[in-house]
Design an enzyme around this catalytic site. Structure first.
Site, PDB file in Angstrom:
ATOM      1  N   HIS A  51       0.875  -1.159   0.000  1.00  0.00           N
ATOM      2  CA  HIS A  51       0.000   0.000   0.000  1.00  0.00           C
ATOM      3  C   HIS A  51       0.921   1.222   0.000  1.00  0.00           C
ATOM      4  O   HIS A  51       2.055   1.144   0.504  1.00  0.00           O
ATOM      5  CB  HIS A  51      -0.918   0.001   1.225  1.00  0.00           C
ATOM      6  CG  HIS A  51      -1.965  -1.068   1.153  1.00  0.00           C
ATOM      7  ND1 HIS A  51      -2.150  -2.013   2.123  1.00  0.00           N
ATOM      8  CD2 HIS A  51      -2.872  -1.332   0.181  1.00  0.00           C
ATOM      9  CE1 HIS A  51      -3.137  -2.827   1.758  1.00  0.00           C
ATOM     10  NE2 HIS A  51      -3.587  -2.435   0.591  1.00  0.00           N
ATOM     11  N   ASP A  54       2.382   1.952   3.265  1.00  0.00           N
ATOM     12  CA  ASP A  54       3.349   0.964   3.788  1.00  0.00           C
ATOM     13  C   ASP A  54       4.755   1.413   3.379  1.00  0.00           C
ATOM     14  O   ASP A  54       5.719   1.232   4.119  1.00  0.00           O
ATOM     15  CB  ASP A  54       3.148  -0.433   3.162  1.00  0.00           C
ATOM     16  CG  ASP A  54       1.831  -1.090   3.539  1.00  0.00           C
ATOM     17  OD1 ASP A  54       1.407  -0.936   4.690  1.00  0.00           O
ATOM     18  OD2 ASP A  54       1.239  -1.755   2.659  1.00  0.00           O
TER      19      ASP A  54
HETATM   20  C1  XUL Z   1      -9.233  -6.261   0.461  1.00  0.00           C
HETATM   21  C2  XUL Z   1      -8.035  -6.644  -0.256  1.00  0.00           C
HETATM   22  C3  XUL Z   1      -6.896  -5.681  -0.176  1.00  0.00           C
HETATM   23  C4  XUL Z   1      -6.227  -5.467  -1.474  1.00  0.00           C
HETATM   24  C5  XUL Z   1      -5.084  -4.513  -1.468  1.00  0.00           C
HETATM   25  O1  XUL Z   1     -10.205  -7.218   0.477  1.00  0.00           O
HETATM   26  O2  XUL Z   1      -7.972  -7.718  -0.806  1.00  0.00           O
HETATM   27  O3  XUL Z   1      -5.965  -6.174   0.732  1.00  0.00           O
HETATM   28  O4  XUL Z   1      -5.744  -6.682  -1.936  1.00  0.00           O
HETATM   29  O5  XUL Z   1      -5.447  -3.207  -1.296  1.00  0.00           O
END
Ligand code: XUL
Ligand code: MN
Length: 347
Positions: A51, A54
């Site tokens: 992310h 992160d």
């Molecule tokens: C939510 C999900 C997230 C995405 C990344 O359900 O899967 O973790 O993969 O933003």
């Protein structure tokens, strides 16, 4: 014969977590990011899914130059561990401004913020040495239909994708569809929706998809067919393999843990498509069970990878001749039995 080196694996730092759920607090201590990085190679992984925050904590509160500088530091830190980044994804859903969605908010100021924040996320990706950005459209939907004009909301989403593609002429954007949670209904629930909106953008070639097993199951669909749809279009740019025990909250169980045959069919379609040769990663999005003690709360990652590779082996050792004979004879009962016997390792 399958070898571990055919495939490259990734996961996100959020996949090693404290075990908090909506009904109870953390049950394990926080693992520092630097400690998590040290675990990747040990667990058999090559790349980190990020992310944006992160990679650069408090990304909104820093200048654009500062964000870029910190992302460059992160790239060095990865290299020190022999790792690379796979993608960055803007975490819009935790910011109070994104409470009612970012790109599809009714408030034009919020829509502008969501695009600006995602431009930063793209900048972080480029500094990490990659072009790949993933959008999980968490709150881009509604709790009640009447809260938004869904036609306008989809148009806003398209405007956002265009602005992002224009911000960086090389960025490649994959949408990760999910039909619900946290919203009652999300606007891009399946890979069909994701690819269709990508095709309407100013540069369809730079739009694709990431398919998560659990999300497809939550949409009532078979994950391997969702993958096949994207694969035939050259649009499966990553996966989030995990498992899901029916229609309930997004469980993110270890790959194959709920339904080994559904897992096998995902492996099968990836093998049929020659996915390993594309250089794309096998991404995992798995959670340790809340009951796990801290010292064993990474087993879900190693186990998922192990199950994936074991199923690759199963696919590659399946009797192709018998398969073709049974398909030609339309003897699907025998074909099913052959698949099950092979999976169970019985004659
Ligand atoms: C939510 C999900 C997230 C995405 C990344 O359900 O899967 O973790 O993969 O933003
Ligand atoms: Mn995911």
């Amino acid at each position: 014969m399958s070898t571990a080196t055919d495939y490259r694996f990734s996961f996100g730092p959020w996949n090693i977590h404290e075990g908090a759920d909506p009904f109870g607090p953390a049950v394990r201590p926080t693992v520092a990011f630097s400690k998590k990085l040290a675990m990747y190679k040990e667990l058999g992984f090559d790349a980190v899914q990020f992310h944006d925050d992160d990679a650069v904590p408090d990304i909104d509160g820093k200048s654009a130059d500062q964000v870029r500088a910190e992302a460059r530091q992160m790239k060095k830190m990865l290299a020190d561990h022999g790792l690379v980044a796979e993608f960055t994804a803007p975490r819009l859903w935790e910011d109070p401004r994104g409470i009612d969605g970012g790109f599809t908010s009714n408030d034009s100021q919020v829509r502008k913020w969501a695009i600006d924040r995602t431009r930063r996320c793209i900048d972080v990706a480029r500094e990490l040495g990659i072009k790949f950005v993933v959008l999980w459209l968490a709150r881009e939907g509604t709790y009640i239909r009447e809260a938004k004009n869904a036609i306008d909301a989809h148009k806003h989403l398209l405007d956002a994708l265009n602005a992002l593609l224009q911000h960086d002429k090389e960025v490649e954007i994959a949408i990760e569809p999910k039909p619900n949670e946290p919203m009652d209904h999300a606007y891009i629930p399946t890979i069909g929706h994701a690819l269709a909106i990508g095709m309407q953008t100013v540069d369809p070639r730079r739009t694709g998809g990431l398919i998560e097993t659990a999300h497809a199951i939550l949409a009532g669909l078979d994950p391997s067919d969702e993958m096949a749809f994207a694969l035939q279009a050259g649009k499966l740019w990553s996966v989030h393999l995990n498992d899901q025990n029916g229609l309930k909250f997004d469980e993110d169980k270890s790959f194959g843990a709920a339904n080994l045959r559904v897992a096998y069919n995902q492996v099968r379609v990836l093998e049929l498509a020659g996915y390993a040769k594309t250089g794309r990663y096998i991404g995992l999005d798995v959670k340790a069970m809340r009951t796990q003690q801290a010292d064993v709360a990474t087993k879900h990652l190693a186990n998922s990878r192990r199950i994936f590779l074991a199923l690759v082996e199963k696919f590659r050792t399946f009797d192709r001749k018998l398969e073709q004979q049974l398909i030609a004879a339309r003897d699907y009962e025998a074909l099913e039995m052959a698949v099950l016997a092979h999976l169970m390792g019985v004659k």
